[in-house]
Scaffold this motif. Structure first.
Motif, PDB file in Angstrom:
ATOM      1  N   ASP A   1      -5.786  -1.421  -4.994  1.00 27.39           N
ATOM      2  CA  ASP A   1      -5.220  -2.001  -3.782  1.00 27.39           C
ATOM      3  C   ASP A   1      -6.275  -2.866  -3.082  1.00 27.39           C
ATOM      4  OD1 ASP A   1      -3.707  -2.610  -1.604  1.00 27.39           O
ATOM      5  OD2 ASP A   1      -3.240  -0.554  -1.043  1.00 27.39           O
ATOM      6  N   GLU A   2      -6.167  -4.152  -3.232  1.00 27.81           N
ATOM      7  CA  GLU A   2      -7.126  -5.111  -2.677  1.00 27.81           C
ATOM      8  C   GLU A   2      -8.567  -4.703  -2.973  1.00 27.81           C
ATOM      9  OE1 GLU A   2      -6.207  -6.670   1.149  1.00 27.81           O
ATOM     10  OE2 GLU A   2      -4.077  -6.216   0.993  1.00 27.81           O
TER      11      GLU A   2
ATOM     12  N   GLN B   1      -6.794   0.920  -0.579  1.00 26.36           N
ATOM     13  CA  GLN B   1      -7.231  -0.178   0.293  1.00 26.36           C
ATOM     14  C   GLN B   1      -8.197   0.322   1.362  1.00 26.36           C
ATOM     15  OE1 GLN B   1      -3.995  -2.020   2.401  1.00 26.36           O
ATOM     16  NE2 GLN B   1      -5.223  -3.767   3.039  1.00 26.36           N
TER      17      GLN B   1
ATOM     18  N   SER C   1       0.829  -1.207   0.000  1.00 24.43           N
ATOM     19  CA  SER C   1       0.000   0.000   0.000  1.00 24.43           C
ATOM     20  C   SER C   1       0.861   1.255   0.000  1.00 24.43           C
ATOM     21  CB  SER C   1      -0.927  -0.001   1.206  1.00 24.43           C
ATOM     22  OG  SER C   1      -1.796  -1.101   1.155  1.00 24.43           O
TER      23      SER C   1
HETATM   24 MG   LIG Z   1      -2.067  -2.709   2.121  1.00 27.24          MG
END
Ligand SMILES: [Mg+2]
Ligand SMILES: Nc1ncnc2c1ncn2[C@@H]1O[C@H](COP(=O)(O)OP(=O)(O)OP(=O)(O)O)[C@@H](O)[C@H]1O
Ligand SMILES: Nc1ncnc2c1ncn2[C@@H]1O[C@H](COP(=O)(O)OP(=O)(O)OP(=O)(O)O)[C@@H](O)[C@H]1O
Ligand SMILES: O[C@@H]1[C@@H](O)[C@H](O)OC[C@H]1O
Ligand SMILES: [Mg+2]
Lengths: 322, 272, 331, 331, 272
Positions: free
Chosen positions: E173-174, E89, E47
């Motif tokens: 991010d995810e 994220q 991240s």
């Molecule tokens: Mg992360």
């Protein structure tokens, strides 16, 4: 000639009386040889207490105190005097402890003068002392305005035909006074006279009168403290009477007695002439007290130089009392 | 793995938020030592159900029976006191405090001096270090504020603190969403361990593999109502997915008589 | 960077406000005539007492994520109640009883109770009713001051009973007893905040109330306590003020709120909640009154003092703000 | 519940403060002698102007997630500058030029500029330097008022030039022009907040500054603008005050801050940021001045005014708070 | 799928927070039309890297080349202007605003009247409704504030808004952490579609299946440094997992010459 430093504790600079008192005291004291340093408490008691503490430590010749609150400073007066610093009380009388000299016009007395004038004005207008008066206080938490109210209502009590409506302008704020006048003119269209406790409140009162379509004199206006704005309003016809606080004389008296106070000499009771005003020095429980008569300013005498509202501080050198 | 009376029994639980009906009458049970996977599409109502069980907010109607008694939890404190531990989907950490303070939030180790409870920082730190080691999560320093941690590190704190408090029922709302591969593996193991100790577990996930690996039973919620309640052995991922999405593969019923679908196909689909 | 050096820098940054205090005192002592003397320092100490005690409570409420604008008025009310009951002139009723040592105790308890009640009411409206702390305590700021005016009729009480007043006269090691009282308060509450669960919960609730609620902490009770503590400490400040004034006036304490807030912020408490330590707040109060005293001694034209004070306070807060940047830069 | 009924309830709840205003006016009219007359309503209208205009800016800053405690002092400064330049007595310098219609325009621009500068400075310290808005604007509250004292020497200016003053005398449909000016301001800014990107961004920034920053919105510029708008509107309020007062006094406007905040909160703006609508704020201001006027007419002992005002305001805010509960209950 | 010069090139990117070294010199490239999966354990620094690319904060040192030029993005606004779209994220929504306002945050549809940009709510609502339909996400009302939405519903707003703004590089991010099965499937499809249009994509995930399904290349970060950079065809999930955890199965190197491991074992492991 340099006799040393004197502190002047001014309670606030948000009104013109206080502002002018600073220049008057600094100048008169200068004439008799003292350097004045002014500390502004910004209407805060605890700030003034701190200032007293600090001032005492610098060992000045004297402290002139115009207290934020008439009484809260009493312990500090004691403290200063114990430390050998004489205290002179200016403008706001303190009776709860002993001090070295007091120079005041007297707030209750201002109320008295106002009452006399207002009785006259009502009589002139209505044939006898009757009618409706709107009294606008400065702030319900300020003993200064409460004392004027007390003096005023004391003397008005003799005239049951006068109805007095009392409203506080909260924190001496002018536009609050304006709102009160605007609302009351509608609720009581028959108001004969408005009595505001400071000239700067009269400014807003007049603005409200004007907006309500009134002409100068339709509703009479009386104010106290004699600030320049008040005198202007008299000249314009909006205001009938301004109760003068003899600022210059009050300040001059301090200078006249400064040497004696600083040297710890005894003050003689009796009559003294201060800037042409006959003033009486008495020895009271709270020490030597000089009362200087206030005066009613009317259209007839408004231009006289002795009124501080004309901002013509007397030139002549102040003569210390022998 | 289950015994007679269920540990938790929900009856006709409804919840509406103004005009929105999040739950439209949910019935469900969890027994001691049983792991129930709660599945469902986004917005199906899973987290709402969790919050009702956890005492975070009350149901609009319906009954909640815990250990055979009707209970009403007015706050998470009460639910906790009854033995319900919850890990929420939206993390519940104080980012202004450090890892230790968060881990022990509400159950600090203290020692009384003159009756005053004084925090025992050193002891607490030891416990946390141990827990994080077991979970496989590395954290630069336990004294760092949580706001400086990564998403997975944060989730690890929440997931692992519950283990230390015991309890009778554990509710985990997507506890692995941010966890790494290894951390997830250990987390799943831990769930089985916890359940083996006789604790009931509800776990929410969107990953079929996780559900099938850990759960004894799968409950599917669709649009606020239970769309299926199946034993793991008697169903397959694709059937469950059908239930979740309301797909037309209608042989995946609530009765749990799963068919024998092609495993390859199944694998293909559940990988997503 | 070596760990040792990093640790030193961390330590200095964490205690930046104390550093500032020392620097400021040194500069003032060197440049302002009469500043460098024991009496001045004792004065600063003593003058810090009232706002200091108030600031402790304020800081606690703020760390818990709220705000209390009423502390100044609460102190005034407690001072006025003390004055009206135990002062003998003005609006004072001059109640007295023996043994004399009971007088300070009883008056103190009454003052604390008055503060506690206001704090309780604030808590009630904020927590039970769910109103914003800002507006609730702003309203209290107004109506409590209004109450002072109402009960006193705008008048003052003077001549506090000597058995109470004595507390304002004594000193220990040349430093007034009053000043020691605030030191003691800071010590106690600094301990409570740093080492007990109550302090821990205050910080956690200030960081994320929902999280503490979910963790089973009775966050409402914590918040409510914070308001009561703030009220009680304001009550104490008021009692001390009454002692100092030997009575009370309707406008006593006006303006202290600004100082209390300034001290709290200079001391490193974040108004967003969850962050702050009490020793820093004490340094903030001392710093503030060092400035006040300096201004009194500096011989500035009176018209400008207010502006300058506002500016200096801003500067002090500013320095605290730079701490963050410094930290980023240096570490 | 039927959708139509739900919609009605939603509508009533959304406009609860207007409902309250109507109820309060009805009650006062029925119970307070002289209250029910056109002139009183016109007065309420007019008296609401100053705090109303100020409250718009304050509300915008608050919705953007900050706070501006300086609006009152800023208005005072702008009033004093107007007074000193264009009034002829007291400290007024009586500047005048022709054509006469230029006078109001120029004086207005100067007043707005004064306000804008203060707003800019507040923005600078909050956004560029990174200080807390509370403490920055609290300091401004102090030093700007100090500046008023400094430039005026504590004295007043009166007799504003008639060409400017006229704005305070005219009326349209019997309602003073001043009142219409605030109505206009509310209309314009209500539109801006509800329908333009600027308004949208204010709300978004107030909700989650990080999110807007990440979304590529220049959130700092938005915040800065909000401070400047608040300053400019405070400047306008000051100009209007000067007109009404026909000059300015050093303490003009003292106490307005409380009213502005109360109006904003009564009007439904959340002090947490991100939530609030301007029409509600206007209703809040009108409600507040209905109460003030009632107090002016009620014949209460002066000592109690402040307490009662504080209490009534609390009650008004309270009602707004119950909105939430009502919504939960009813929907 | 890739052409000559890479779209994004990172050179020796470092980032430290005080004493913590989050990134210790990362080199990495993304080409036009290429999907790169960024993998790594919790706290590995993924991240942090994303935020540096997105302009959220500056690297402590190192160079960022975008479209062949060295660039320095002082803010997300600048990165966006250059054509970089990011989904973070930790979600970046304004929960006090409704779905439409969030979807269009910063790129509202307006019409100018007298030069004043006036919001076109109706048009915007239509676009959002369409996007949500395509994503398979049901939201009770687009006028509801985001604070009332479920975790997955929120994520869907963020994931889907980026598609509408085009851009040259997309960083996710995810993005599927909270999404349901069907929504994830569609999300993965969308990524392929976007890449097919010539856009570069970086996607972070902890689920090997997702990575292997969508990525052309896999970059593994371990403790702030690149531990492996592999073509999808040339590696296997278990090798990647080894790289992530630093396991001892050392044949999974950075050179990408993946061995032929047993598919069954592989499946077992990657399911977690
Ligand atoms: Mg992360
Ligand atoms: N602002 C910060 N201050 C201090 N440390 C930080 C900060 N941001 C991140 N870190 C640290 O940097 C490391 C990398 O964090 P990052 O968020 O990049 O991890 P990640 O790879 O995204 O992990 P995850 O898979 O859990 O999301 C972590 O150890 C984290 O604690
Ligand atoms: N406080 C609330 N007010 C209004 N609506 C709500 C509220 N909380 C939840 N909802 C709505 O209720 C529905 C169910 O939400 P919930 O969070 O329970 O979903 P979920 O099954 O957990 O979804 P996800 O998988 O995305 O986490 C959603 O449509 C959501 O918008
Ligand atoms: O003129 C008055 C002055 O004498 C008093 O001391 O304070 C209030 C003033 O209005
Ligand atoms: Mg959920």
């Amino acid at each position: 000639q340099d006799k040393g430093k004197i502190y002047y504790m001014v309670p606030t600079l948000l009104d013109e009386f206080q502002t002018e008192s600073v220049s008057a005291i600094e100048s008169f004291m200068g004439q008799v040889g003292y350097e004045v340093e002014t500390l502004n408490a910004d209407n805060k008691t605890d700030v003034q207490q701190g200032q007293m503490d600090t001032a005492i430590l610098t060992n000045p010749k004297a402290i002139i105190l115009a207290a934020v609150d008439f009484n809260a400073l009493a312990p500090y007066i004691d403290k200063a005097r114990e430390a050998g610093v004489p205290v002179m009380i200016f403008d706001r009388q303190i009776t709860s402890t002993e001090s070295d000299f007091t120079s005041v016009a007297g707030t209750v007395e201002i109320g008295h003068v106002a009452a006399g004038e207002i009785q006259r004005l009502l009589e002139e207008k209505n044939g006898e002392v009757k009618g409706k008066v709107l009294q606008v206080l400065g702030d319900p938490g300020d003993p200064y305005t409460l004392d004027i109210q007390k003096g005023f209502e004391e003397l008005m009590a003799d005239y049951p035909d006068v109805e007095i409506i009392t409203k506080p302008a909260m924190q001496w704020e002018a536009s609050n006074a304006g709102s009160i006048v605007a609302d009351q003119l509608l609720a009581n269209p028959d108001i004969d006279l408005i009595f505001v406790h400071a000239a700067h409140l009269a400014v807003a009162a007049v603005a409200s009168l004007e907006s309500a379509g009134k002409q100068p004199g339709d509703v009479m206006l009386v104010s106290s403290n004699g600030a320049p704005v008040g005198l202007d309003l008299i000249r314009q016809g909006w205001e009938q009477v301004e109760v003068e606080q003899p600022l210059y004389a009050q300040a001059a008296a301090l200078a006249m007695f400064a040497d004696k106070v600083a040297n710890g000499e005894e003050l003689e009771p009796g009559m003294y002439e201060v800037l042409g005003l006959e003033s009486e020095l008495t020895i009271e429980d709270w020490g030597p007290d000089l009362k200087i008569p206030g005066a009613a300013i009317t259209p007839e005498n408004v231009d006289e130089a002795r009124f501080w509202g004309n901002l013509k501080a007397p030139e002549g050198p102040i003569e210390p009392v022998k | 793995m289950t015994d007679g009376e269920p540990l938790l029994k929900l009856e006709r639980i409804k919840k509406h938020f103004g005009a929105i009906e999040a739950l439209r009458g949910v019935d469900m049970t969890v027994s001691r030592g049983e792991v129930v996977a709660l599945l469902g599409d986004n917005g199906a109502g899973k987290s709402t159900l969790v919050k009702i069980i956890a005492g975070t907010y009350p149901p609009s109607s319906g009954r909640l029976m815990f250990e055979g008694e009707e209970r009403y939890f007015a706050s998470p404190k009460e639910a906790k006191a009854a033995g319900i531990e919850t890990v929420y989907q939206d993390l519940s950490l104080c980012t202004n405090a450090d890892v230790v303070a968060n881990f022990f939030m509400g159950r600090e180790i203290t020692k009384r001096y003159l009756g005053i409870p004084v925090l025992q920082e050193r002891e607490m730190e030891k416990v946390v270090a141990e827990a994080m080691r077991n979970a496989g999560t590395k954290i630069p320093s336990l004294r760092v504020n949580v706001e400086n941690l990564s998403g997975g590190q944060r989730q690890a704190i929440e997931l692992n603190r519950f283990v230390h408090w015991g309890g009778k029922l554990v509710v985990l709302d997507e506890p692995f969403a941010a966890l790494g591969v290894e951390q997830t593996r250990r987390g799943l193991e831990m769930i089985r361990r916890v359940a083996a100790g006789g604790i009931g577990v509800i776990v929410i996930t969107h990953i079929m593999e996780q559900a099938f690996q850990v759960a004894d039973r799968l409950v599917v919620i669709r649009q606020g109502a239970v769309a299926g309640d199946l034993k793991r052995e008697e169903t397959t991922p694709e059937k469950v997915i059908d239930l979740i999405t309301g797909g037309t593969l209608s042989d995946a019923g609530t009765d749990g008589d799963g068919g024998n679908s092609d495993p390859a196909y199944q694998r293909e689909k559940t990988r997503l | 960077m070596s760990p040792a050096r990093r640790a030193t820098i961390e330590f200095l940054l964490d205690n930046l406000v104390w550093l500032m205090l020392i620097v400021v005192l040194a500069v003032f002592s060197a440049t302002i005539p009469n500043y460098f003397q024991f009496g001045i320092f004792a004065n600063i100490f003593e003058q810090s007492t009232f706002v200091g005690v108030m600031a402790i409570g304020l800081a606690i409420v703020i760390i818990a994520g709220n705000l209390d604008l009423s502390v100044e008025s609460t102190a005034a009310l407690s001072a006025m109640v003390t004055g009206m009951l135990f002062a003998s002139s003005g609006v004072g009723m001059g109640i007295s009883f023996s043994p004399a040592w009971l007088m300070p105790v009883v008056s103190l308890l009454i003052a604390l109770a008055v503060g506690g009640i206001i704090g309780f009411l604030n808590g009630f409206f904020v927590i039970r009713v769910g109103m914003s702390a800002f507006i609730v305590t702003l309203a209290s700021f107004i109506w409590v001051r209004g109450l002072v005016v109402a009960i006193s009729g705008g008048r003052s009480a003077q001549n506090l009973a000597p058995s109470i007043r004595i507390i304002g006269m004594e000193d220990i090691l040349g430093v007034p007893l009053l000043a020691w009282i605030s030191v003691l308060c800071f010590a106690i509450f600094a301990f409570v905040m740093a080492k007990t669960t109550f302090g821990r919960y205050i910080t956690l609730v200030g960081g994320n109330k929902d999280a503490t609620f979910r963790a089973g902490i009775n966050s409402d009770r914590i918040l409510w306590s914070s308001f009561i503590v703030a009220g009680v400490l304001a009550g104490l400040a008021g009692w001390l003020l009454a002692i100092r004034t030997s009575g009370a006036t309707a406008n006593l304490g006006v303006g202290m709120l600004f100082n209390a807030f300034a001290a709290v912020v200079i001391g490193g408490v974040s108004l967003k909640g969850g962050i702050g330590k009490l020793p820093g707040v004490y340094a903030g109060v001392l710093l503030l009154y060092s400035i006040h005293t300096a201004i009194n001694l500096m011989g500035l034209p009176a018209h400008f003092t207010q502006m300058i004070l506002g500016g200096l306070v801003l500067a002090a807060v500013l320095l605290d703000t730079f701490k963050l940047r410094l930290r980023e830069k240096l570490l």
